[in-house]
Design a protein around this motif. Structure first.
Motif, mmCIF file in Angstrom:
data_model
loop_
_atom_site.group_PDB
_atom_site.id
_atom_site.type_symbol
_atom_site.label_atom_id
_atom_site.label_comp_id
_atom_site.label_asym_id
_atom_site.label_seq_id
_atom_site.Cartn_x
_atom_site.Cartn_y
_atom_site.Cartn_z
ATOM 1 N N LEU A 125 0.698 -1.271 0.002
ATOM 2 C CA LEU A 125 0.220 0.035 0.075
ATOM 3 C C LEU A 125 1.010 1.260 0.057
ATOM 4 O O LEU A 125 0.537 2.208 -0.613
ATOM 5 C CB LEU A 125 -0.960 0.027 1.201
ATOM 6 C CG LEU A 125 -2.087 -1.033 0.988
ATOM 7 C CD1 LEU A 125 -2.765 -1.135 2.468
ATOM 8 C CD2 LEU A 125 -3.145 -0.243 0.005
ATOM 9 N N LEU A 126 1.953 1.362 0.865
ATOM 10 C CA LEU A 126 2.582 2.352 0.962
ATOM 11 C C LEU A 126 3.549 2.467 -0.539
ATOM 12 O O LEU A 126 3.592 3.732 -1.174
ATOM 13 C CB LEU A 126 3.926 2.502 1.901
ATOM 14 C CG LEU A 126 3.352 2.820 3.283
ATOM 15 C CD1 LEU A 126 4.780 2.656 4.284
ATOM 16 C CD2 LEU A 126 3.016 4.177 3.336
ATOM 17 N N THR A 127 4.131 1.620 -1.144
ATOM 18 C CA THR A 127 4.605 1.566 -2.305
ATOM 19 C C THR A 127 3.630 2.142 -3.365
ATOM 20 O O THR A 127 4.092 3.018 -4.225
ATOM 21 C CB THR A 127 5.285 0.279 -2.828
ATOM 22 O OG1 THR A 127 6.105 -0.125 -1.923
ATOM 23 C CG2 THR A 127 5.895 0.096 -4.279
ATOM 24 N N GLU A 128 2.465 1.739 -3.456
ATOM 25 C CA GLU A 128 1.407 2.077 -4.566
ATOM 26 C C GLU A 128 1.124 3.610 -4.113
ATOM 27 O O GLU A 128 0.785 4.307 -5.051
ATOM 28 C CB GLU A 128 0.195 1.192 -4.428
ATOM 29 C CG GLU A 128 0.470 0.003 -4.998
ATOM 30 C CD GLU A 128 1.125 -0.069 -6.541
ATOM 31 O OE1 GLU A 128 0.716 0.880 -7.274
ATOM 32 O OE2 GLU A 128 2.048 -1.097 -6.801
ATOM 33 N N ALA A 129 0.908 3.879 -2.832
ATOM 34 C CA ALA A 129 0.650 5.407 -2.425
ATOM 35 C C ALA A 129 1.613 6.328 -3.037
ATOM 36 O O ALA A 129 1.211 7.282 -3.475
ATOM 37 C CB ALA A 129 0.284 5.456 -0.994
ATOM 38 N N GLU A 174 2.614 10.613 -9.221
ATOM 39 C CA GLU A 174 1.941 10.631 -10.520
ATOM 40 C C GLU A 174 0.678 11.562 -10.607
ATOM 41 O O GLU A 174 0.571 12.378 -11.678
ATOM 42 C CB GLU A 174 1.508 9.336 -10.956
ATOM 43 C CG GLU A 174 0.972 9.222 -12.342
ATOM 44 C CD GLU A 174 0.730 8.029 -12.834
ATOM 45 O OE1 GLU A 174 -0.383 7.771 -13.795
ATOM 46 O OE2 GLU A 174 1.225 6.934 -12.369
ATOM 47 N N ARG A 175 -0.319 11.550 -9.642
ATOM 48 C CA ARG A 175 -1.426 12.073 -9.814
ATOM 49 C C ARG A 175 -1.707 12.901 -8.377
ATOM 50 O O ARG A 175 -2.805 13.673 -8.656
ATOM 51 C CB ARG A 175 -2.679 11.127 -9.634
ATOM 52 C CG ARG A 175 -2.697 10.165 -10.956
ATOM 53 C CD ARG A 175 -3.761 9.181 -11.065
ATOM 54 N NE ARG A 175 -3.865 8.308 -10.044
ATOM 55 C CZ ARG A 175 -2.937 7.133 -10.029
ATOM 56 N NH1 ARG A 175 -2.293 6.876 -10.803
ATOM 57 N NH2 ARG A 175 -3.199 6.034 -9.156
ATOM 58 N N LEU A 211 -7.945 6.601 -3.153
ATOM 59 C CA LEU A 211 -7.722 5.317 -2.315
ATOM 60 C C LEU A 211 -8.022 4.096 -2.988
ATOM 61 O O LEU A 211 -7.152 3.069 -2.666
ATOM 62 C CB LEU A 211 -8.167 5.766 -0.949
ATOM 63 C CG LEU A 211 -7.638 6.980 -0.188
ATOM 64 C CD1 LEU A 211 -8.180 7.140 1.281
ATOM 65 C CD2 LEU A 211 -6.088 7.178 -0.290
ATOM 66 N N GLU A 212 -9.215 4.005 -3.728
ATOM 67 C CA GLU A 212 -9.732 2.719 -4.302
ATOM 68 C C GLU A 212 -8.523 2.142 -5.376
ATOM 69 O O GLU A 212 -8.216 1.007 -5.251
ATOM 70 C CB GLU A 212 -10.978 2.973 -4.867
ATOM 71 C CG GLU A 212 -12.047 3.174 -3.784
ATOM 72 C CD GLU A 212 -12.332 4.646 -3.197
ATOM 73 O OE1 GLU A 212 -11.610 5.531 -3.649
ATOM 74 O OE2 GLU A 212 -13.183 4.892 -2.301
ATOM 75 N N GLU A 213 -8.127 2.922 -6.013
ATOM 76 C CA GLU A 213 -7.073 2.864 -6.908
ATOM 77 C C GLU A 213 -5.727 2.235 -6.276
ATOM 78 O O GLU A 213 -5.277 1.398 -6.734
ATOM 79 C CB GLU A 213 -6.801 3.939 -8.004
ATOM 80 C CG GLU A 213 -8.174 4.210 -8.995
ATOM 81 C CD GLU A 213 -7.862 5.271 -10.126
ATOM 82 O OE1 GLU A 213 -6.499 5.654 -10.276
ATOM 83 O OE2 GLU A 213 -8.801 5.900 -10.285
ATOM 84 N N TYR A 215 4.917 16.871 -4.258
ATOM 85 C CA TYR A 215 3.616 16.009 -4.374
ATOM 86 C C TYR A 215 2.700 17.214 -4.686
ATOM 87 O O TYR A 215 2.294 17.776 -3.745
ATOM 88 C CB TYR A 215 3.235 14.895 -3.390
ATOM 89 C CG TYR A 215 4.139 13.910 -3.322
ATOM 90 C CD1 TYR A 215 4.266 12.736 -4.127
ATOM 91 C CD2 TYR A 215 5.431 14.028 -2.429
ATOM 92 C CE1 TYR A 215 4.991 11.493 -3.841
ATOM 93 C CE2 TYR A 215 6.077 13.065 -2.121
ATOM 94 C CZ TYR A 215 5.816 11.796 -3.034
ATOM 95 O OH TYR A 215 6.920 10.790 -2.662
ATOM 96 N N ARG A 216 2.008 16.911 -5.823
ATOM 97 C CA ARG A 216 1.004 17.813 -6.028
ATOM 98 C C ARG A 216 -0.154 17.533 -4.776
ATOM 99 O O ARG A 216 -0.637 16.530 -4.663
ATOM 100 C CB ARG A 216 0.118 17.771 -7.358
ATOM 101 C CG ARG A 216 -0.721 18.702 -7.814
ATOM 102 C CD ARG A 216 -1.268 18.539 -9.220
ATOM 103 N NE ARG A 216 -2.212 17.399 -9.266
ATOM 104 C CZ ARG A 216 -2.054 16.300 -10.003
ATOM 105 N NH1 ARG A 216 -0.855 16.191 -10.387
ATOM 106 N NH2 ARG A 216 -2.843 15.306 -9.993
#
Length: 193
Positions: free
Chosen positions: A18-22, A28-29, A35-37, A102-103
């Motif tokens: 989860l941390l890696t993906e967050a 990126e975004r 959070l679902e993605e 991070y935006r």
């Protein structure tokens, strides 16, 4: 209250994924990434995400701990600098750089600075304490007005990072705004009437 018991191996793997993906999604975004993605990309359900991170700020706090640790380390390195004002300015620049990575982070930090119950206060409180030490040294050296607070400076740095985020075509904007701000910190400037 945070559970301090060791996580099971599968729970630890889920947390790490989860941390890696967050991190990737925030980079990126921006920090408003779904959070679902993030959960889906990590291969877990949204319930698992919320078991580890009860809200977005808790996830942001976990993602930014490495950067916060680096900022705290930098403040310790600068604490003994010969020129306290230069040390403070260097640290403020590092803070602006962090807030602009991070935006959406600068906006979140601005809002969290008013909410001690926010999970992001775990980031902002140690940074505030570190900045307070650097500011105090600069004030004692007579380089910075005594009526300036670290709260003011942190709000300004987050506002500068937010302004720079809104105008990415001007890479020098954050530095120009910080230089304008620094002129107002000098004791000889006084307040305008």
């Amino acid at each position: 209250m945070t559970d301090t018991r060791p996580k099971r191996a599968d729970a630890r793997r889920n947390y790490d994924r989860l941390l890696t993906e967050a991190r990737a999604a925030f980079a990126e975004r921006g920090t408003d990434a779904s959070l679902e993605e993030i959960a889906r990309s990590a291969g877990v359900g949204i319930g698992t995400l919320y078991r580890h991170f009860p809200n977005r700020h808790a996830m942001m706090n976990a993602v930014f701990q490495e950067a916060v640790a680096a900022l705290l380390e930098r403040s310790r390195e600068l604490a003994g600098a010969e020129q306290p004002c230069t040390a403070l300015v260097e640290w403020l620049r590092a803070l602006i750089t962090h807030a602009g990575e991070y935006r959406g982070l600068a906006r979140a930090l601005l809002s969290a600075s008013h909410d001690r119950n926010s999970a992001l206060s775990a980031c902002s409180v140690p940074l505030r304490d570190a900045g307070e030490r650097l500011l105090s040294r600069a004030q004692k050296a007579g380089s910075v007005r005594t009526d300036v607070s670290i709260g003011d400076l942190m709000q300004l740095t987050n506002a500068i990072a937010l302004a720079a985020e809104q105008d990415p075509a001007d890479p020098e904007l954050a530095d120009r705004l910080l230089n304008l701000t620094l002129r107002g910190l000098r004791p000889d400037q006084g307040s305008a009437s």
